[in-house]
Design a protein around this motif. Structure first.
Motif, PDB file in Angstrom:
ATOM      1  N   ALA A  71      17.014  -2.446   9.029  1.00 36.25           N
ATOM      2  CA  ALA A  71      17.037  -3.480  10.070  1.00 36.25           C
ATOM      3  C   ALA A  71      16.729  -4.825   9.418  1.00 36.25           C
ATOM      4  CB  ALA A  71      16.019  -3.163  11.159  1.00 36.25           C
ATOM      5  N   GLU A  72      16.718  -5.862  10.222  1.00 34.77           N
ATOM      6  CA  GLU A  72      16.406  -7.205   9.724  1.00 34.77           C
ATOM      7  C   GLU A  72      14.981  -7.239   9.162  1.00 34.77           C
ATOM      8  OE1 GLU A  72      18.479  -9.903   9.619  1.00 34.77           O
ATOM      9  OE2 GLU A  72      20.022  -8.509  10.301  1.00 34.77           O
ATOM     10  N   ALA A  73      14.766  -8.163   8.230  1.00 35.96           N
ATOM     11  CA  ALA A  73      13.432  -8.347   7.658  1.00 35.96           C
ATOM     12  C   ALA A  73      12.422  -8.563   8.783  1.00 35.96           C
ATOM     13  CB  ALA A  73      13.425  -9.530   6.699  1.00 35.96           C
TER      14      ALA A  73
ATOM     15  N   ILE B 117      11.661  -0.639  10.057  1.00 36.42           N
ATOM     16  CA  ILE B 117      10.625   0.386  10.094  1.00 36.42           C
ATOM     17  C   ILE B 117      10.667   1.298   8.875  1.00 36.42           C
ATOM     18  CG2 ILE B 117      10.404   0.356  12.608  1.00 36.42           C
ATOM     19  CD1 ILE B 117      12.065   2.998  12.612  1.00 36.42           C
ATOM     20  N   VAL B 118      11.839   1.493   8.283  1.00 38.07           N
ATOM     21  CA  VAL B 118      11.936   2.334   7.096  1.00 38.07           C
ATOM     22  C   VAL B 118      11.265   1.643   5.914  1.00 38.07           C
ATOM     23  CG1 VAL B 118      13.499   3.487   5.483  1.00 38.07           C
ATOM     24  CG2 VAL B 118      14.013   3.486   7.935  1.00 38.07           C
ATOM     25  N   CYS B 119      11.567   0.373   5.728  1.00 36.34           N
ATOM     26  CA  CYS B 119      10.950  -0.390   4.644  1.00 36.34           C
ATOM     27  C   CYS B 119       9.428  -0.448   4.832  1.00 36.34           C
ATOM     28  CB  CYS B 119      11.552  -1.795   4.593  1.00 36.34           C
ATOM     29  SG  CYS B 119      11.318  -2.627   3.020  1.00 36.34           S
ATOM     30  N   ALA B 120       8.998  -0.650   6.067  1.00 40.89           N
ATOM     31  CA  ALA B 120       7.563  -0.711   6.353  1.00 40.89           C
ATOM     32  C   ALA B 120       6.896   0.635   6.059  1.00 40.89           C
ATOM     33  CB  ALA B 120       7.332  -1.112   7.804  1.00 40.89           C
ATOM     34  N   ALA B 121       7.561   1.722   6.427  1.00 43.64           N
ATOM     35  CA  ALA B 121       6.994   3.050   6.173  1.00 43.64           C
ATOM     36  C   ALA B 121       6.877   3.325   4.681  1.00 43.64           C
ATOM     37  CB  ALA B 121       7.858   4.118   6.845  1.00 43.64           C
ATOM     38  N   ILE B 122       7.931   3.023   3.946  1.00 49.13           N
ATOM     39  CA  ILE B 122       7.906   3.246   2.497  1.00 49.13           C
ATOM     40  C   ILE B 122       6.816   2.392   1.850  1.00 49.13           C
ATOM     41  CG2 ILE B 122       9.203   2.983   0.343  1.00 49.13           C
ATOM     42  CD1 ILE B 122      11.743   3.667   2.061  1.00 49.13           C
ATOM     43  N   SER B 123       6.749   1.133   2.229  1.00 45.41           N
ATOM     44  CA  SER B 123       5.728   0.236   1.676  1.00 45.41           C
ATOM     45  C   SER B 123       4.328   0.751   1.973  1.00 45.41           C
ATOM     46  CB  SER B 123       5.891  -1.172   2.251  1.00 45.41           C
ATOM     47  OG  SER B 123       7.109  -1.730   1.854  1.00 45.41           O
ATOM     48  N   ALA B 124       4.092   1.180   3.197  1.00 50.88           N
ATOM     49  CA  ALA B 124       2.773   1.693   3.574  1.00 50.88           C
ATOM     50  C   ALA B 124       2.422   2.940   2.770  1.00 50.88           C
ATOM     51  CB  ALA B 124       2.727   1.983   5.068  1.00 50.88           C
ATOM     52  N   LEU B 125       3.385   3.840   2.610  1.00 49.53           N
ATOM     53  CA  LEU B 125       3.134   5.060   1.838  1.00 49.53           C
ATOM     54  C   LEU B 125       2.838   4.751   0.374  1.00 49.53           C
ATOM     55  CD1 LEU B 125       5.948   7.231   3.413  1.00 49.53           C
ATOM     56  CD2 LEU B 125       3.484   7.729   3.530  1.00 49.53           C
ATOM     57  N   VAL B 126       3.595   3.835  -0.205  1.00 52.51           N
ATOM     58  CA  VAL B 126       3.398   3.466  -1.609  1.00 52.51           C
ATOM     59  C   VAL B 126       2.026   2.824  -1.808  1.00 52.51           C
ATOM     60  CG1 VAL B 126       4.187   1.839  -3.387  1.00 52.51           C
ATOM     61  CG2 VAL B 126       5.838   3.327  -2.221  1.00 52.51           C
ATOM     62  N   ILE B 127       1.684   1.865  -0.963  1.00 51.84           N
ATOM     63  CA  ILE B 127       0.386   1.185  -1.092  1.00 51.84           C
ATOM     64  C   ILE B 127      -0.758   2.167  -0.833  1.00 51.84           C
ATOM     65  CG2 ILE B 127      -1.095  -0.633  -0.130  1.00 51.84           C
ATOM     66  CD1 ILE B 127       1.272  -1.581  -1.942  1.00 51.84           C
TER      67      ILE B 127
END
Length: 110
Positions: free
Chosen positions: A26-28, A32-42
């Motif tokens: 989705a737009e920046a 939600i996918v980018c947010a989920a991946i970022s949260a999991l990585v951090i």
């Protein structure tokens, strides 16, 4: 698509990872996918650094959307377990029809 490469030594132990690019779901600000991946990585980085004595190295390049993380020295069971959990969760996401076009998980021997 977010590409996550997990690094393994010749014994098959996970020794780190590199996550790169935006998912493009989705737009920046709404992805939600980018947010989920970022949260999991951090979360994984924070868990290894906060709950184990493992020596680590990490870097983040926000402009180019790249996070790199490596376990240094002798790999502890607990540190590797956190990285394995990340690998499993992202691999599961990759298998889901709704997300398979937005996350790519690979393993590389180093």
């Amino acid at each position: 698509m977010t590409r996550v490469t997990f690094y393994q030594n010749r014994n098959g132990q996970l020794t780190g990872f590199k996550a790169a690019d935006h998912a493009g779901y989705a737009e920046a600000g709404e992805d939600i996918v980018c947010a989920a991946i970022s949260a999991l990585v951090i979360h994984t980085i924070n868990a290894v650094e906060g709950f184990t004595a493992q020596e680590t190295d990490s870097s983040a390049d926000e402009e180019n959307a790249v996070i790199s993380f490596s376990l240094k020295g002798k790999i502890s069971h607990d540190a590797e377990l956190f990285v394995k959990a990340l690998a499993q969760t992202l691999s599961d996401m990759q298998e889901e029809d709704a997300y398979k076009d937005f996350v790519d998980v690979n393993f590389m021997e180093v």
